[in-house]
Design a protein around this motif. Structure first.
Motif, PDB file in Angstrom:
ATOM      1  N   ALA A  20       0.827  -1.208   0.000  1.00 39.26           N
ATOM      2  CA  ALA A  20       0.000   0.000   0.000  1.00 39.26           C
ATOM      3  C   ALA A  20       0.859   1.254   0.000  1.00 39.26           C
ATOM      4  O   ALA A  20       0.577   2.217  -0.730  1.00 39.26           O
ATOM      5  CB  ALA A  20      -0.928  -0.009   1.219  1.00 39.26           C
TER       6      ALA A  20
ATOM      7  N   ALA B 135       0.705   3.620  -3.319  1.00 41.10           N
ATOM      8  CA  ALA B 135       0.156   4.977  -3.160  1.00 41.10           C
ATOM      9  C   ALA B 135       1.216   6.035  -3.412  1.00 41.10           C
ATOM     10  O   ALA B 135       0.941   7.075  -4.023  1.00 41.10           O
ATOM     11  CB  ALA B 135      -0.442   5.129  -1.768  1.00 41.10           C
TER      12      ALA B 135
ATOM     13  N   VAL C 260      -5.255   3.169  -4.502  1.00 39.47           N
ATOM     14  CA  VAL C 260      -5.082   1.967  -3.696  1.00 39.47           C
ATOM     15  C   VAL C 260      -6.208   1.825  -2.674  1.00 39.47           C
ATOM     16  O   VAL C 260      -6.551   2.785  -1.980  1.00 39.47           O
ATOM     17  CB  VAL C 260      -3.738   2.002  -2.933  1.00 39.47           C
ATOM     18  CG1 VAL C 260      -3.521   0.701  -2.165  1.00 39.47           C
ATOM     19  CG2 VAL C 260      -2.593   2.274  -3.874  1.00 39.47           C
TER      20      VAL C 260
ATOM     21  N   ALA D 168       0.956   4.696   4.920  1.00 34.99           N
ATOM     22  CA  ALA D 168       0.140   4.402   3.741  1.00 34.99           C
ATOM     23  C   ALA D 168      -0.940   5.464   3.555  1.00 34.99           C
ATOM     24  O   ALA D 168      -1.205   5.917   2.433  1.00 34.99           O
ATOM     25  CB  ALA D 168      -0.487   3.013   3.879  1.00 34.99           C
TER      26      ALA D 168
ATOM     27  N   ALA E  87      -3.432   6.074   0.389  1.00 28.66           N
ATOM     28  CA  ALA E  87      -4.070   4.755   0.368  1.00 28.66           C
ATOM     29  C   ALA E  87      -5.255   4.751   1.326  1.00 28.66           C
ATOM     30  O   ALA E  87      -5.208   5.363   2.392  1.00 28.66           O
ATOM     31  CB  ALA E  87      -3.064   3.679   0.779  1.00 28.66           C
TER      32      ALA E  87
END
Length: 567
Positions: A258, A262, A268, A309, A314
């Motif tokens: 992730a 991203a 994502v 993330a 994400a």
């Protein structure tokens, strides 16, 4: 009786003098005029007046505010009183990690005096932290430290009423803790005045555990998904939007994928059944992961990766795991809890593996009531001063034994083999050998668990002598074997004899023929028998069971995702 407000984390409460310590400066930094102006380019100027509520607890849309003049206060509201959490003056800013995820506001933001603020919406804040490295470091560090303090002081929008003798209470505690959500806990076994609170919300002992969301919604023995819905974990996420990549599982491999996806501009979405971290998230301490010479807990590592993330954009759906893979069409889709199908151009399967459960007749009866599959601070508190059993010979079991030995009276390690040398890192073996509180029992396995509502006795047998011993032990930690999380795939990809996903060169011609492999090239290194579908981490056949390996596979997979998207 009312729920006691936790002490605020304002500077006065922390006892910090006017000359702030470096720790408080990092949590509540004061921006320079130049930094304030850089942020102003991403937002708009707004006048404020005393008592004006800028953000209400539970609001879904939560702006980021920088104080130019005047003051802003952070309040935890309640039906009878309120708690002052923090005060912000000129050059300081509001917010914590919920700003990244888009989850509802935990606390109220209110003007304490007339002045002027810069208001920045979440989309522009994410753009700021992705492009301005200096401000990103200041803001991200402050957000993370503030969330840590909120958790430490139980300052949030949740009250949990439970009992340490109730398996559901431990489950809810684990769900909230591993998702990094601050909550206040009321122990029904120790709080003499709790009956007034129970009467107020019309709750009985049979309802335990009970969650009270924002002093309004009462959930009786809720599922994890009900808790996630009540707290708005997934409200900001469009679950029907087609994504460049959908990652199933938020363990180390899934989170690494992730972060890299991203950060490289891909759209994502991560699907996670319970909470970020996977098996590693329940580890008390990981000492052989590169860059952490003093070690790091699995929960802390997962929490940092999760925030990282989100920083890059994400999105993560919590408590809605994959139920079925719709793989019989040009565009893939993953059916999640509730029947919704999440469409995807490519898919990364990172569902990991669960500890294998021994064949003991009444095992389920004692799960979270004496039988546990992770050794964290919560479980350690339950068995303080008592004897415990750890079953397993891998690193997770060794870490658990060493950790529990700090507070337990004695730790019995049970392994079916003749020793630990073939399955455990040498540094852990040496610690076990040198710790007088740890007893290693080889060629031994549990044959019975006994008790009522909670585990009371354990019987184990030595395979060499046939002797069976009975011990009054109330806590057993099971960390043996691995069962891959592939049940939901229903024949979509090729598996090995043990149910792990075959990838890349491990796929035979028969595997590809059976799957009707549709492209001229051979499968990429981490690609399954479906083009554009990859497997990483513990769920993959031939994986190396180390956190660093899982992280490496997750990051490498993204280079293959780019290739698949360009085909």
């Amino acid at each position: 009786m009312t729920v006691k407000d936790a002490p605020p984390i304002s500077r006065a409460t922390l006892g910090v003098p006017l000359t702030l310590t470096s720790g408080i400066e990092r949590m509540f930094p004061t921006l320079t005029p130049a930094q304030v102006e850089r942020i102003a380019a991403h937002g708009r100027v707004r006048q404020i007046r005393p008592g004006e509520v800028l953000v209400q607890q539970g609001d879904q849309i939560v702006p980021f505010f920088v104080v130019r003049s005047g003051g802003v206060e952070i309040i935890r509201p309640s039906n009878t009183n309120e708690t002052l959490v923090a005060l912000y003056g000129p050059g300081q800013f509001t917010g914590e990690v919920n700003m990244l995820s888009g989850r509802p506001a935990l606390l109220q933001v209110r003007a304490s005096e007339s002045g002027e603020v810069i208001e920045v919406d979440r989309e522009h804040l994410l753009a700021l932290v992705q492009t301005d490295s200096q401000l990103s470091e200041l803001i991200m560090r402050a957000f993370i430290l503030r969330r840590v303090e909120l958790i430490a002081h139980g300052l949030g929008d949740v009250v949990l009423l439970g009992s340490n003798h109730c398996s559901g209470t431990l489950r809810v505690k684990e769900f909230l803790t591993r998702n990094g959500h601050p909550y206040s806990y009321i122990d029904l076994d120790r709080d003499d005045g709790v009956q007034v609170l129970l009467d107020r919300f019309h709750v009985t002992a049979a309802d335990v555990p009970v969650i009270i969301c924002r002093a309004e919604v009462v959930l009786r023995n809720p599922t994890n998904q009900q808790i996630a819905d009540c707290l708005g974990f997934n409200e900001a996420i469009d679950q029907t939007q087609i994504r460049d990549v959908v990652i199933v599982g938020a363990g180390p491999a899934g989170l690494a994928a992730a972060v890299y996806a991203a950060s490289e501009g891909l759209d994502v979405l991560v699907l996670e059944t319970t909470s970020p971290g996977g098996q590693a998230g329940s580890s008390s301490k990981i000492e052989n992961y590169l860059g952490f010479p003093t070690g790091i807990s699995g929960q802390a590592l997962a929490g940092r990766a999760y925030t990282q993330a989100q920083k890059f954009g994400a999105q993560v759906i919590i408590a809605k795991g994959a139920k079925k893979f719709a793989c019989d069409r040009t565009r893939y889709a993953i059916e999640i809890d509730g029947g919704l199908r999440v469409p995807a151009r490519t898919v990364i399967i990172a569902t990991g593996a669960a500890y294998r459960k021994p064949s003991i007749e009444n095992l389920a009866q004692f799960e979270n009531a004496g039988v546990y599959y992770g050794a964290t601070f919560m479980e350690a508190q339950l068995c303080r001063g008592e004897e415990v059993v750890v079953v397993g010979g891998g690193n997770s079991a060794g870490q658990a034994a060493v950790f529990l030995a700090q507070t337990a009276k004695r730790v019995h390690i049970l392994v079916r083999g003749k020793g630990l040398a073939e399955t455990m890192s040498r540094y852990l073996i040496r610690r076990i050998e040198q710790n007088p509180a740890i007893v290693l029992r080889t060629n031994t396995e549990i044959v019975a668990l006994e008790g009522g509502n909670h585990l009371e006795r354990v019987r184990w047998r030595n395979a060499q002598t046939g002797d069976i011993e009975t011990h009054d032990i109330r806590h057993v930690f099971l960390m043996t074997g691995a069962v891959p999380g592939t049940q939901w795939l229903d024949g979509c990809v090729a598996l090995d004899a043990k149910g792990f996903i075959k990838t890349g060169p491990d796929l035979s011609q028969d595997d590809l023929a059976t799957a009707h492999w549709p492209v001229a090239r051979v499968p990429l290194l981490l690609e399954t028998s479906l083009p554009g579908v990859f497997a990483v981490g513990d769920v993959r056949a031939g994986n190396i069971k180390r956190v660093a390996s899982a992280v490496g596979e997750g990051s490498i997979a993204i280079s293959f995702v780019h290739k698949a998207l360009h085909e």
